[in-house]
Design a protein around this motif. Structure first.
Motif, PDB file in Angstrom:
ATOM      1  N   TYR A   9       0.829  -1.207   0.000  1.00 42.87           N
ATOM      2  CA  TYR A   9       0.000   0.000   0.000  1.00 42.87           C
ATOM      3  C   TYR A   9       0.864   1.258   0.000  1.00 42.87           C
ATOM      4  CZ  TYR A   9      -2.446   3.942   1.969  1.00 42.87           C
ATOM      5  OH  TYR A   9      -2.915   5.211   2.190  1.00 42.87           O
ATOM      6  N   GLU A  10       1.845   1.304   0.884  1.00 43.39           N
ATOM      7  CA  GLU A  10       2.680   2.496   0.993  1.00 43.39           C
ATOM      8  C   GLU A  10       3.475   2.743  -0.280  1.00 43.39           C
ATOM      9  OE1 GLU A  10       4.935   1.836   4.515  1.00 43.39           O
ATOM     10  OE2 GLU A  10       3.297   2.410   5.866  1.00 43.39           O
ATOM     11  N   CYS A  11       3.929   1.665  -0.914  1.00 46.75           N
ATOM     12  CA  CYS A  11       4.654   1.806  -2.180  1.00 46.75           C
ATOM     13  C   CYS A  11       3.759   2.437  -3.241  1.00 46.75           C
ATOM     14  CB  CYS A  11       5.168   0.443  -2.627  1.00 46.75           C
ATOM     15  SG  CYS A  11       6.059   0.470  -4.199  1.00 46.75           S
ATOM     16  N   CYS A  12       2.527   1.962  -3.342  1.00 50.64           N
ATOM     17  CA  CYS A  12       1.590   2.493  -4.342  1.00 50.64           C
ATOM     18  C   CYS A  12       1.135   3.909  -3.989  1.00 50.64           C
ATOM     19  CB  CYS A  12       0.389   1.566  -4.475  1.00 50.64           C
ATOM     20  SG  CYS A  12       0.807  -0.068  -5.125  1.00 50.64           S
ATOM     21  N   ARG A  13       0.989   4.156  -2.697  1.00 48.53           N
ATOM     22  CA  ARG A  13       0.595   5.501  -2.249  1.00 48.53           C
ATOM     23  C   ARG A  13       1.639   6.535  -2.659  1.00 48.53           C
ATOM     24  NH1 ARG A  13       1.375   6.208   3.879  1.00 48.53           N
ATOM     25  NH2 ARG A  13       3.500   6.241   3.044  1.00 48.53           N
ATOM     26  N   ASP A  14       2.908   6.152  -2.600  1.00 53.12           N
ATOM     27  CA  ASP A  14       3.988   7.098  -2.849  1.00 53.12           C
ATOM     28  C   ASP A  14       4.420   7.158  -4.314  1.00 53.12           C
ATOM     29  OD1 ASP A  14       3.947   7.624  -0.132  1.00 53.12           O
ATOM     30  OD2 ASP A  14       5.553   6.199   0.326  1.00 53.12           O
ATOM     31  N   MET A  15       3.784   6.392  -5.171  1.00 49.98           N
ATOM     32  CA  MET A  15       4.104   6.429  -6.596  1.00 49.98           C
ATOM     33  C   MET A  15       3.770   7.785  -7.200  1.00 49.98           C
ATOM     34  SD  MET A  15       2.656   2.723  -7.947  1.00 49.98           S
ATOM     35  CE  MET A  15       2.803   3.249  -9.678  1.00 49.98           C
ATOM     36  N   GLU A  16       4.600   8.242  -8.108  1.00 52.43           N
ATOM     37  CA  GLU A  16       4.287   9.448  -8.881  1.00 52.43           C
ATOM     38  C   GLU A  16       3.563   8.998 -10.140  1.00 52.43           C
ATOM     39  OE1 GLU A  16       4.619  12.562  -8.135  1.00 52.43           O
ATOM     40  OE2 GLU A  16       5.592  12.221  -6.197  1.00 52.43           O
ATOM     41  N   PRO A  18      -0.786   8.520 -11.958  1.00 53.74           N
ATOM     42  CA  PRO A  18      -2.223   8.759 -11.801  1.00 53.74           C
ATOM     43  C   PRO A  18      -2.858   7.718 -10.877  1.00 53.74           C
ATOM     44  CG  PRO A  18      -1.584   8.910 -14.106  1.00 53.74           C
ATOM     45  CD  PRO A  18      -0.403   8.347 -13.383  1.00 53.74           C
ATOM     46  N   LEU A  19      -3.990   8.080 -10.291  1.00 49.93           N
ATOM     47  CA  LEU A  19      -4.683   7.195  -9.362  1.00 49.93           C
ATOM     48  C   LEU A  19      -4.950   5.825  -9.968  1.00 49.93           C
ATOM     49  CD1 LEU A  19      -6.310   6.472  -6.840  1.00 49.93           C
ATOM     50  CD2 LEU A  19      -8.265   7.684  -7.843  1.00 49.93           C
ATOM     51  N   CYS A  20      -5.437   5.779 -11.194  1.00 44.91           N
ATOM     52  CA  CYS A  20      -5.792   4.493 -11.795  1.00 44.91           C
ATOM     53  C   CYS A  20      -4.571   3.580 -11.922  1.00 44.91           C
ATOM     54  CB  CYS A  20      -6.450   4.705 -13.156  1.00 44.91           C
ATOM     55  SG  CYS A  20      -8.061   5.531 -13.039  1.00 44.91           S
ATOM     56  N   ASP A  21      -3.405   4.153 -12.202  1.00 43.92           N
ATOM     57  CA  ASP A  21      -2.176   3.358 -12.282  1.00 43.92           C
ATOM     58  C   ASP A  21      -1.772   2.849 -10.904  1.00 43.92           C
ATOM     59  OD1 ASP A  21      -2.121   3.858 -14.981  1.00 43.92           O
ATOM     60  OD2 ASP A  21      -0.549   5.385 -14.876  1.00 43.92           O
ATOM     61  N   ASP A 106      -6.162   9.581  -0.794  1.00 44.67           N
ATOM     62  CA  ASP A 106      -4.842  10.191  -0.882  1.00 44.67           C
ATOM     63  C   ASP A 106      -4.685  10.942  -2.204  1.00 44.67           C
ATOM     64  OD1 ASP A 106      -1.860  10.297   0.063  1.00 44.67           O
ATOM     65  OD2 ASP A 106      -1.762   9.520  -1.989  1.00 44.67           O
ATOM     66  N   ALA A 107      -5.168  10.327  -3.290  1.00 46.94           N
ATOM     67  CA  ALA A 107      -5.085  10.980  -4.597  1.00 46.94           C
ATOM     68  C   ALA A 107      -5.961  12.228  -4.644  1.00 46.94           C
ATOM     69  CB  ALA A 107      -5.504   9.997  -5.693  1.00 46.94           C
ATOM     70  N   LEU A 108      -7.138  12.162  -4.037  1.00 48.22           N
ATOM     71  CA  LEU A 108      -8.016  13.336  -3.993  1.00 48.22           C
ATOM     72  C   LEU A 108      -7.327  14.471  -3.233  1.00 48.22           C
ATOM     73  CD1 LEU A 108     -11.495  11.693  -3.241  1.00 48.22           C
ATOM     74  CD2 LEU A 108     -10.647  12.528  -5.437  1.00 48.22           C
ATOM     75  N   GLU A 220      -8.477  13.023 -13.446  1.00 46.09           N
ATOM     76  CA  GLU A 220      -8.561  13.745 -14.716  1.00 46.09           C
ATOM     77  C   GLU A 220     -10.002  13.864 -15.205  1.00 46.09           C
ATOM     78  OE1 GLU A 220      -4.584  12.103 -14.020  1.00 46.09           O
ATOM     79  OE2 GLU A 220      -6.574  11.183 -14.037  1.00 46.09           O
ATOM     80  N   ALA A 221     -10.790  12.798 -15.035  1.00 53.89           N
ATOM     81  CA  ALA A 221     -12.188  12.817 -15.462  1.00 53.89           C
ATOM     82  C   ALA A 221     -13.010  13.783 -14.608  1.00 53.89           C
ATOM     83  CB  ALA A 221     -12.783  11.409 -15.396  1.00 53.89           C
ATOM     84  N   MET A 222     -12.703  13.848 -13.323  1.00 50.06           N
ATOM     85  CA  MET A 222     -13.419  14.792 -12.462  1.00 50.06           C
ATOM     86  C   MET A 222     -13.161  16.229 -12.904  1.00 50.06           C
ATOM     87  SD  MET A 222     -12.755  13.249  -8.638  1.00 50.06           S
ATOM     88  CE  MET A 222     -12.570  11.470  -8.401  1.00 50.06           C
ATOM     89  N   LEU A 223     -11.888  16.531 -13.153  1.00 54.10           N
ATOM     90  CA  LEU A 223     -11.535  17.894 -13.544  1.00 54.10           C
ATOM     91  C   LEU A 223     -12.100  18.242 -14.916  1.00 54.10           C
ATOM     92  CD1 LEU A 223      -7.817  17.983 -12.339  1.00 54.10           C
ATOM     93  CD2 LEU A 223      -9.846  18.887 -11.160  1.00 54.10           C
TER      94      LEU A 223
END
Length: 230
Positions: A9-16, A18-21, A106-108, A220-223
């Motif tokens: 989880y922490e690895c994915c949270r800290d990825m640079e 997009p959320l879907c990736d 986190d992405a939001l 991106e879809a929200m924006l």
């Protein structure tokens, strides 16, 4: 959350990325480390798709029903309050214990500046009681409000609530996830992931409804939903 699960989880949270990736990376990791969970999840998602859950949820152009929900601090918040200064993205999550939901919020939170520039307010909604919603709000780092949809009242009115089924219920208990304690009821029901971008006139500008909790509406879809048309 076990140490390997927390590490993934922490690895994915800290990825640079997009959320879907990031969600996809977490899914791939869990498929390796917890294959039984994903076998059960795949069967659950197939059942829910066949049942048509979410099909009658509000569509683009429909009016979003009014609501009044407490936030993580107990303050009552209504739809009109949220729309007072601009459109809002209402993102339904399963709970503070869900790693996919934590990645989502986190992405939001990280998208707060971009959302502010677009005039969009983002709100997370969980079926958790206040004390657990506060834990989820901590993941949002104060960047967006977290509302408590106790007993899934709002989500149920939008055709978003499902019973998790015997297989998933058994795995959830074995993982030490105490939904009755978190939600204040023993229904073992959850909202499916859904996001509605709502304009100031309460009309829905964009929607995402999917029974697969491993997927979410992209930032991106929200924006894009509130971007002025030429």
């Amino acid at each position: 959350m076990s140490d390997p699960d927390r590490s993934a989880y922490e690895c994915c949270r800290d990825m640079e990325a997009p959320l879907c990736d990031r969600l996809g990376a977490l899914d791939a990791s869990y498929r390796e480390t917890i294959p039984a969970l994903h076998e059960v999840t795949d069967r659950l998602v197939a059942r829910l798709r066949e049942s048509g859950v979410g099909a009658t949820a509000p569509q683009v152009g429909d009016l979003m029903p009014d609501f009044l929900l407490p936030d993580a601090n107990g303050r009552l918040v209504g739809l009109d309050d949220l729309l007072e200064t601009g459109p809002v993205a209402l993102a339904f999550h399963r709970g503070h214990w869900c790693s996919y939901c934590r990645l989502s919020v986190d992405a939001l939170a990280k998208a707060r500046a971009a959302a502010d520039s677009a005039g969009l307010h983002m709100v997370a909604i969980v079926p958790d009681l206040q004390e657990f919603a506060q834990s989820f709000a901590a993941d949002a780092r104060g960047a967006l409000p977290v509302l408590c949809d106790v007993d899934n009242g709002l989500a149920a009115s939008l055709d978003l609530v499902v019973w998790m089924g015997d297989e998933m219920l058994d795995l959830t208990k074995k993982a030490g996830i105490d939904l009755p304690r978190y939600q204040g009821n023993d229904s073992w029901s959850l909202p499916i992931p859904a996001t509605f971008v709502v304009g100031r006139d309460r009309r829905i500008l964009a929607r995402f409804v999917d029974p697969d909790y491993r997927k979410r509406m992209s930032i991106e879809a929200m924006l894009a939903a509130v971007k002025p048309t030429a």
